[in-house]
Design an enzyme around this catalytic site. Sequence first.
Site, short mmCIF file in Angstrom:
data_model
loop_
_atom_site.label_atom_id
_atom_site.label_comp_id
_atom_site.label_asym_id
_atom_site.label_seq_id
_atom_site.Cartn_x
_atom_site.Cartn_y
_atom_site.Cartn_z
CG HIS A 57 63.53 22.00 25.65
ND1 HIS A 57 64.21 21.64 26.80
CD2 HIS A 57 62.77 22.99 26.01
CE1 HIS A 57 63.88 22.41 27.66
NE2 HIS A 57 63.09 23.70 27.16
CB CYS A 58 57.83 19.79 25.49
SG CYS A 58 56.40 20.52 25.46
#
Length: 353
Positions: free
Chosen positions: A69-70
């Site tokens: 998850h960025c």
Amino acid sequence: MLLNWTVMILYNYFSAMFVGPGYVPLGWTPEKSQDCMYLQYCKVCQSYKAPRSHHCRKCNRCVMKMDHHCPWINNCCGYQNHASFTLFLLLAPLGCIHASFIFVMTMYTQLYNRISFGWSSVKIDMSAAKRDPRPIIPFGLSAFAASLFALGLALGTTIAVGMLFIIQMKVILSNKTSIESWIEEKAKDRIQYYQTGETFIFPYDMGSKWKNFRQVFTWSGIPEGDGLDWPVRDGCHQYSLTIEQLKQKADKRIRSVRYRAIEDYSGVCCPVTKGVKTFFTTPCTEEPRIALSKGELILATRGLKHWMYGEKILDSAADGGIRERGWFPRNCVEKCPYDSETDQPVDGEKKNR
């Protein structure tokens, strides 16, 4: 050229953000019902986790081929946007290198035109250029400071984002994700720990870097497959990785240790009242903390010197057996003396041989 870099960077950035990684359909089950025994079940999505998919706590969905998850794109990097995200990581450093070259040449030229060489000293006059041609845009002290600051940002971005690009390309060329690389390392650790004599082979490596590259990057921009079924190498099948995940999950339960809370803990990231060492050694991770009340039971699965990670077991029937996961201070709990699993080490603490 700078406008070209900007357009390509923003295009891939927003593509990675708005296209998204692709999610496993809610309520998904494999075509053959007997294959359910090889898969994990997600209680949140009310569906089985397809091969290579993982549940993201922030997106609150099961993500197909989840890499991570960025926070930059406020989304997960996965099946559909892996190529766009990687191109963004490539183009951003290239654009910054071009900008750095312009900044360096501009400052060098302007300083050279303003240097006065005397008998005993060298003076720099930023008020006006000593030689022609004069710059079209006035270049004073403020412009020099701004250019120097921008050069630092460009070089910093080149190094930081460039390293992320190298990391992404390493996993892409082996047709893995960051999570799958971690699973593979845990598989080796599990086999070595129990001396089972197994050999774990990563099933999705096509044996060629070019073939692995083509699994992510295509001329159409649309990745191959549907995100649920994947081509596998000889000697493996579709559920080789999920079976290994189930083994690791069972191993985690075996290694887990039951603890009881002896102090209340509010769940803050850096608790001041739990000691100086606990305050300064808080885990540097996005994983949550869990609040504890005296007397609650926690199943610890791994630990650091002053912190532990585990699941809080809620015994009330109204909670339906839901477990809250997170970090908590080690000095807030004690090991249950009459637990059958107390002889097992916490995950990460090796046996003495």
